[in-house]
Scaffold this motif. Structure first.
Motif, PDB file in Angstrom:
ATOM      1  N   ALA A  73       0.839  -1.205   0.000  1.00  9.45           N
ATOM      2  CA  ALA A  73       0.000   0.000   0.000  1.00  9.45           C
ATOM      3  C   ALA A  73       0.866   1.244   0.000  1.00  9.45           C
ATOM      4  O   ALA A  73       1.805   1.360   0.797  1.00  9.45           O
ATOM      5  N   ALA A  74       0.562   2.172  -0.889  1.00  5.22           N
ATOM      6  CA  ALA A  74       1.205   3.486  -0.911  1.00  5.22           C
ATOM      7  C   ALA A  74       0.283   4.473  -0.203  1.00  5.22           C
ATOM      8  O   ALA A  74      -0.941   4.389  -0.326  1.00  5.22           O
ATOM      9  N   TRP A  75       0.879   5.425   0.511  1.00  2.50           N
ATOM     10  CA  TRP A  75       0.105   6.348   1.348  1.00  2.50           C
ATOM     11  C   TRP A  75       0.468   7.787   1.004  1.00  2.50           C
ATOM     12  O   TRP A  75       1.636   8.179   1.021  1.00  2.50           O
ATOM     13  N   LEU A  76      -0.557   8.577   0.698  1.00  2.17           N
ATOM     14  CA  LEU A  76      -0.393  10.011   0.453  1.00  2.17           C
ATOM     15  C   LEU A  76      -1.154  10.753   1.545  1.00  2.17           C
ATOM     16  O   LEU A  76      -2.387  10.796   1.529  1.00  2.17           O
ATOM     17  N   PRO A  77      -0.442  11.338   2.516  1.00  2.00           N
ATOM     18  CA  PRO A  77      -1.129  12.044   3.602  1.00  2.00           C
ATOM     19  C   PRO A  77      -1.681  13.383   3.144  1.00  2.00           C
ATOM     20  O   PRO A  77      -1.350  13.892   2.076  1.00  2.00           O
ATOM     21  N   GLN A  78      -2.497  13.962   3.999  1.00  2.00           N
ATOM     22  CA  GLN A  78      -3.112  15.252   3.678  1.00  2.00           C
ATOM     23  C   GLN A  78      -2.091  16.383   3.689  1.00  2.00           C
ATOM     24  O   GLN A  78      -2.156  17.295   2.867  1.00  2.00           O
ATOM     25  N   THR A  79      -1.144  16.348   4.617  1.00  2.00           N
ATOM     26  CA  THR A  79      -0.089  17.358   4.683  1.00  2.00           C
ATOM     27  C   THR A  79       1.005  16.989   3.703  1.00  2.00           C
ATOM     28  O   THR A  79       1.586  15.908   3.791  1.00  2.00           O
ATOM     29  N   ARG A  80       1.309  17.896   2.753  1.00  2.00           N
ATOM     30  CA  ARG A  80       2.203  17.523   1.663  1.00  2.00           C
ATOM     31  C   ARG A  80       3.222  18.625   1.375  1.00  2.00           C
ATOM     32  O   ARG A  80       3.389  19.071   0.258  1.00  2.00           O
ATOM     33  N   ASP A  81       3.941  19.045   2.413  1.00  2.00           N
ATOM     34  CA  ASP A  81       4.974  20.062   2.213  1.00  2.00           C
ATOM     35  C   ASP A  81       6.263  19.406   1.725  1.00  2.00           C
ATOM     36  O   ASP A  81       6.641  18.332   2.179  1.00  2.00           O
ATOM     37  N   ILE A  82       6.943  20.070   0.791  1.00  2.00           N
ATOM     38  CA  ILE A  82       8.264  19.646   0.337  1.00  2.00           C
ATOM     39  C   ILE A  82       9.276  20.639   0.899  1.00  2.00           C
ATOM     40  O   ILE A  82       9.270  21.811   0.529  1.00  2.00           O
ATOM     41  N   ALA A  83      10.131  20.172   1.797  1.00  2.00           N
ATOM     42  CA  ALA A  83      11.034  21.078   2.496  1.00  2.00           C
ATOM     43  C   ALA A  83      12.419  21.133   1.883  1.00  2.00           C
ATOM     44  O   ALA A  83      13.124  22.138   2.023  1.00  2.00           O
ATOM     45  N   PRO A  85      15.315  21.132  -1.169  1.00  2.00           N
ATOM     46  CA  PRO A  85      15.451  21.548  -2.581  1.00  2.00           C
ATOM     47  C   PRO A  85      15.995  20.412  -3.449  1.00  2.00           C
ATOM     48  O   PRO A  85      17.156  20.409  -3.861  1.00  2.00           O
ATOM     49  N   MET A  86      15.138  19.430  -3.719  1.00  2.00           N
ATOM     50  CA  MET A  86      15.491  18.279  -4.540  1.00  2.00           C
ATOM     51  C   MET A  86      14.770  18.378  -5.877  1.00  2.00           C
ATOM     52  O   MET A  86      13.718  19.036  -5.977  1.00  2.00           O
ATOM     53  N   THR A  87      15.318  17.731  -6.899  1.00  2.00           N
ATOM     54  CA  THR A  87      14.645  17.743  -8.190  1.00  2.00           C
ATOM     55  C   THR A  87      13.367  16.920  -8.119  1.00  2.00           C
ATOM     56  O   THR A  87      13.216  16.014  -7.278  1.00  2.00           O
ATOM     57  N   VAL A  88      12.463  17.222  -9.024  1.00  2.00           N
ATOM     58  CA  VAL A  88      11.202  16.486  -9.095  1.00  2.00           C
ATOM     59  C   VAL A  88      11.465  14.998  -9.291  1.00  2.00           C
ATOM     60  O   VAL A  88      10.864  14.142  -8.616  1.00  2.00           O
ATOM     61  N   GLU A  89      12.374  14.657 -10.196  1.00  2.00           N
ATOM     62  CA  GLU A  89      12.641  13.244 -10.459  1.00  2.00           C
ATOM     63  C   GLU A  89      13.162  12.533  -9.219  1.00  2.00           C
ATOM     64  O   GLU A  89      12.774  11.395  -8.928  1.00  2.00           O
ATOM     65  N   ALA A 117       5.421   7.168 -13.597  1.00  2.00           N
ATOM     66  CA  ALA A 117       4.705   8.033 -12.660  1.00  2.00           C
ATOM     67  C   ALA A 117       4.773   9.491 -13.107  1.00  2.00           C
ATOM     68  O   ALA A 117       3.769  10.227 -13.036  1.00  2.00           O
ATOM     69  N   LEU A 118       5.941   9.940 -13.562  1.00  2.00           N
ATOM     70  CA  LEU A 118       6.070  11.313 -14.065  1.00  2.00           C
ATOM     71  C   LEU A 118       5.146  11.543 -15.255  1.00  2.00           C
ATOM     72  O   LEU A 118       4.490  12.589 -15.361  1.00  2.00           O
ATOM     73  N   THR A 119       5.078  10.562 -16.146  1.00  2.00           N
ATOM     74  CA  THR A 119       4.222  10.695 -17.325  1.00  2.00           C
ATOM     75  C   THR A 119       2.754  10.731 -16.933  1.00  2.00           C
ATOM     76  O   THR A 119       1.982  11.562 -17.447  1.00  2.00           O
ATOM     77  N   ARG A 120       2.351   9.851 -16.039  1.00  2.00           N
ATOM     78  CA  ARG A 120       0.939   9.810 -15.611  1.00  2.00           C
ATOM     79  C   ARG A 120       0.483  11.148 -15.043  1.00  2.00           C
ATOM     80  O   ARG A 120      -0.649  11.573 -15.256  1.00  2.00           O
ATOM     81  N   MET A 121       1.369  11.817 -14.310  1.00  2.00           N
ATOM     82  CA  MET A 121       0.997  13.074 -13.669  1.00  2.00           C
ATOM     83  C   MET A 121       1.387  14.296 -14.504  1.00  2.00           C
ATOM     84  O   MET A 121       1.305  15.425 -14.023  1.00  2.00           O
ATOM     85  N   GLY A 122       1.789  14.079 -15.772  1.00  2.00           N
ATOM     86  CA  GLY A 122       2.102  15.192 -16.655  1.00  2.00           C
ATOM     87  C   GLY A 122       3.299  16.002 -16.217  1.00  2.00           C
ATOM     88  O   GLY A 122       3.342  17.232 -16.391  1.00  2.00           O
ATOM     89  N   ARG A 141       1.149  17.457  -7.141  1.00  2.00           N
ATOM     90  CA  ARG A 141       1.221  16.478  -8.234  1.00  2.00           C
ATOM     91  C   ARG A 141       2.514  15.668  -8.163  1.00  2.00           C
ATOM     92  O   ARG A 141       2.541  14.471  -8.458  1.00  2.00           O
ATOM     93  N   VAL A 142       3.612  16.315  -7.753  1.00  2.00           N
ATOM     94  CA  VAL A 142       4.883  15.604  -7.595  1.00  2.00           C
ATOM     95  C   VAL A 142       4.750  14.513  -6.533  1.00  2.00           C
ATOM     96  O   VAL A 142       5.205  13.374  -6.718  1.00  2.00           O
ATOM     97  N   LEU A 143       4.104  14.831  -5.422  1.00  2.00           N
ATOM     98  CA  LEU A 143       3.980  13.856  -4.340  1.00  2.00           C
ATOM     99  C   LEU A 143       2.997  12.738  -4.703  1.00  2.00           C
ATOM    100  O   LEU A 143       3.171  11.594  -4.271  1.00  2.00           O
ATOM    101  N   ILE A 144       1.992  13.055  -5.503  1.00  2.00           N
ATOM    102  CA  ILE A 144       1.133  11.992  -6.022  1.00  2.00           C
ATOM    103  C   ILE A 144       1.943  11.069  -6.926  1.00  2.00           C
ATOM    104  O   ILE A 144       1.830   9.838  -6.857  1.00  2.00           O
ATOM    105  N   ALA A 145       2.814  11.659  -7.756  1.00  2.00           N
ATOM    106  CA  ALA A 145       3.671  10.852  -8.629  1.00  2.00           C
ATOM    107  C   ALA A 145       4.600   9.962  -7.811  1.00  2.00           C
ATOM    108  O   ALA A 145       4.851   8.804  -8.177  1.00  2.00           O
ATOM    109  N   ARG A 146       5.123  10.470  -6.715  1.00  2.00           N
ATOM    110  CA  ARG A 146       5.973   9.638  -5.845  1.00  2.00           C
ATOM    111  C   ARG A 146       5.194   8.422  -5.342  1.00  2.00           C
ATOM    112  O   ARG A 146       5.724   7.308  -5.288  1.00  2.00           O
ATOM    113  N   THR A 147       3.941   8.641  -4.998  1.00  2.00           N
ATOM    114  CA  THR A 147       3.098   7.537  -4.543  1.00  2.00           C
ATOM    115  C   THR A 147       2.869   6.532  -5.665  1.00  2.00           C
ATOM    116  O   THR A 147       2.904   5.319  -5.447  1.00  2.00           O
TER     117      THR A 147
END
Length: 252
Positions: A73-83, A85-89, A117-122, A141-147
């Motif tokens: 199971a992959a989990w995407l929480p409600q709080t989705r801050d990116i702290a 400075p990493m690339t999207v990939e 995942a990157l393609t699915r999320m555009g 969208r990046v964090l959804i792609a990670r999931t």
């Protein structure tokens, strides 16, 4: 095939049950929308089912060792801050951690999952950009792609389309719907009832910590239940794309 089974799940805040004896199961091929007003217990239900909160009752996911759970199971929480400075990939590639030995590099299989995942999320054109430089909706969208890169049989997401523009909301729910059609399953909490009805083949409605209704959208979204659970005076319009909820007012 059942991917999650929860029986009599109770989550308490102090002595008060915020989730009260909830029972349900999620099978492969289902896209399930978890709906209910603020404070209904949706987040606590998701977190309890994953074993992230203390609970009473049983959950097949919570009973698994952490490494196996992360592969199921992959989990995407409600709080989705990116702290950081990493690339999207690179952030999306974090979804492959459950499959990597310590210090190992991505295999071709891992890289293919990240690319998909990157393609699915555009996000193909975003892969080299710093995620911290993106807008809040783009970061979501990046964090959804990670999931998605985690590539698990079940995806659980808490309000994944909050903060997204309408096109991105629809695109994300289309991805979830496609995952279910491919034989996986999605359990996601949503506030837009019409979008939930359109893209989910099943809805679980919560109110005051209890499951009030569980079934096809047209059976769950009735004016009486919307009045009872949401305190909402609403019409439910039957359309070829599923029920559309038209709010008319708030009940006192």
């Amino acid at each position: 095939m059942t991917l999650l089974s929860v029986q009599n799940l109770t989550v308490r805040r102090g002595e008060c049950p915020v989730v009260d004896t909830a029972s349900f199961s999620i099978a492969a091929g289902e896209c399930v929308g978890l709906i209910g007003p603020n404070g209904a217990g949706k987040t606590s239900l998701l977190r309890g089912a994953l074993g992230l909160l203390p609970f009473e009752g049983t959950s097949t996911l919570a009973a698994m060792p952490p490494k196996r759970r992360a592969s199921q199971a992959a989990w995407l929480p409600q709080t989705r801050d990116i702290a950081w400075p990493m690339t999207v990939e690179r952030i999306v590639a974090l979804g492959r951690l459950p499959y990597l030995a310590r210090g190992a590099s991505l295999s071709p299989t891992d890289q293919a999952a990240v690319d998909a995942a990157l393609t699915r999320m555009g996000l193909d054109t975003f892969r080299t950009r710093l995620a911290t430089a993106l807008s809040g909706g783009e970061q979501a969208r990046v964090l959804i792609a990670r999931t998605l890169a985690q590539d698990t049989p079940l995806l659980m997401a808490d309000e994944p389309i909050a903060g997204l523009d309408p096109a991105a909301q629809i695109a994300t729910l289309q991805v979830f719907q496609t995952l279910a059609q491919e034989g996986r399953a999605v359990l996601t909490s949503l506030h837009d009832l019409s979008l939930a009805a359109r893209y989910c083949n099943r809805l679980i409605m919560m109110g005051a910590g209890r499951i009030i209704a569980d079934g096809p959208p047209q059976d769950v979204l009735t004016p009486d239940r919307l009045a009872q659970v949401f305190r909402l005076d609403a019409k439910v319009l039957d359309t070829p794309d599923g029920p559309i909820v038209q709010p008319l007012g708030v009940l006192s």
